[in-house]
Design an enzyme around this catalytic site. Structure first.
Site, PDB file in Angstrom:
ATOM      1  N   TYR A 181     -26.473  38.156  29.943  1.00  0.00           N
ATOM      2  CA  TYR A 181     -25.646  37.341  29.049  1.00  0.00           C
ATOM      3  C   TYR A 181     -26.521  36.561  28.073  1.00  0.00           C
ATOM      4  CZ  TYR A 181     -22.116  39.062  32.180  1.00  0.00           C
ATOM      5  OH  TYR A 181     -21.325  39.904  32.899  1.00  0.00           O
ATOM      6  N   GLY A 321     -21.824  37.485  47.490  1.00  0.00           N
ATOM      7  CA  GLY A 321     -20.740  37.735  46.561  1.00  0.00           C
ATOM      8  C   GLY A 321     -19.621  38.496  47.223  1.00  0.00           C
TER       9      GLY A 321
END
Length: 367
Positions: A181, A321
């Site tokens: 990102y 996660g």
């Protein structure tokens, strides 16, 4: 097995965590409303997982420009702040702790999210990947190179997002400087070919991160700030490792010692990339001696390997996660050495409650 390393308490400066099982930030795309406001489904989802030592929320865009995935809850309007307040209250009511992850996707966005305009990036280089738009996955485009004044505005957007997060009741914030990102795009020469103060040397390429930290600490104590990084990411989001990559991370992580952060959150290299030239295959082992603060490590850990990495002294906490998706009470399952439930991958980003808040806890399953 209550003496498991994962189940020991730990302090992040003044914040006391009940265990070292961290819920990693995961995009779930459930804020399916006009204002990208956290909703009641999300309140339930985070409440169910409040047994984590710390929850790091899904990435929350710091501005409309920062958006790059459908239905991601933002942190730039008052309405979003009010929505997040319900989430943080639910987590705190259960005795949990929660940070908000501050997010700008940069070139991973798409004109569909930008009123037809190009997404922005350090340099006009297409990552040649896919963007998850309201009409499904589409090819990324060549982004527009940011001007210096625009970069300064993004720094302010991170600061404003952090301020909003604290107003919303979060215990702290995590700066998303990872996974291809915007900030990651600045750090790596494959995505940043600038020749001004934000490009060229490792000091210049990492400048935006330290500007963001310095801006945020004007409104939030730096003790409540974490940073997420993925030094050996290779082959995803248009990011590749080269001879500049690891030296740049060595520099940044050493410099982060000047900030009394809540933690540094690193991702291990994918085993599939171990043979790539210039890659660091063992992230925790490399950076534990360099970084003096609390270290979270993430990336495919099991209960066994999570306990081991802490016991070996290579990390202080482990972020999970996918296991948290199907096992809302993951630390309790570890405590009882219970079998883990398998998630329905087709529902990871689907709207609605199914595959989101309908996984039973151990107690519910046994009942």
């Amino acid at each position: 097995m209550e003496n498991q390393a994962l189940l020991q308490p730990i302090k992040l400066n003044n914040l006391e965590l009940n265990n070292r099982v961290i819920m990693a930030p995961m995009t779930r795309s459930r804020a399916d409303n006009e204002g990208a406001v956290p909703n009641d489904l999300m309140v339930t989802y985070y409440r169910q997982r409040a047994g984590a030592g710390l929850i790091v929320s899904e990435g929350s865009p710091i501005s409309e420009q920062a958006i790059g995935y459908i239905n991601t809850p933002g942190i730039y309007t008052q309405e979003q702040v009010e929505g997040w307040k319900k989430v943080t209250k639910a987590v705190h009511d259960e005795g949990g702790k929660i940070f908000l992850q501050l997010w700008h996707v940069g070139r991973m966005s798409h004109p569909d999210f930008q009123n037809g305009e190009l997404p922005v990036a350090p340099s006009a280089i297409n990552p040649n990947d896919k963007s998850f738009t309201p009409e499904g996955f589409k090819d990324t485009v060549t982004p527009r190179e940011l001007t210096v004044p625009e970069i300064k505005q993004i720094v302010q957007d991170f600061k404003n997002g952090a301020k909003n997060a604290i107003e919303a009741g979060f215990d702290g914030v995590e700066i998303h400087a990872s996974n291809g990102y915007l900030l990651h795009q600045f750090f790596v020469t494959v995505a940043n070919t600038r020749t001004d103060e934000y490009g060229g040397s490792k000091e210049n390429r990492s400048k935006i991160l330290f500007e963001i930290l310095d801006a945020i600490k004007e409104v939030v104590p730096v003790e409540k700030v974490g940073v997420r990084m993925n030094p050996s990411l290779h082959g995803g989001f248009g990011i590749t490792v080269d001879e500049n990559t690891i030296p740049t991370y060595d520099f940044m992580i050493e410099k982060l010692n000047n900030y009394k952060l809540a933690y540094l959150h690193l991702t291990e290299a994918s085993p599939a990339t171990y043979d790539v030239p210039h890659i660091e295959a063992h992230i925790a082992k490399r950076y534990r001696p360099i970084y003096k603060g609390n270290l979270i490590i993430n990336g495919g850990f099991t209960q066994e390997t999570g306990n081991k990495v802490i016991a070996d002294g290579d990390a202080d906490m482990v972020a999970y996660g996918v296991p948290f998706i199907a096992n809302p009470d993951l630390p309790e399952r570890f405590a009882q050495n219970a079998e883990l439930q398998k998630p329905d991958t087709s529902k990871f980003y689907a709207p609605g409650a199914e595959g989101y808040i309908d996984y039973p806890s151990l107690q519910e399953a046994n009942a």
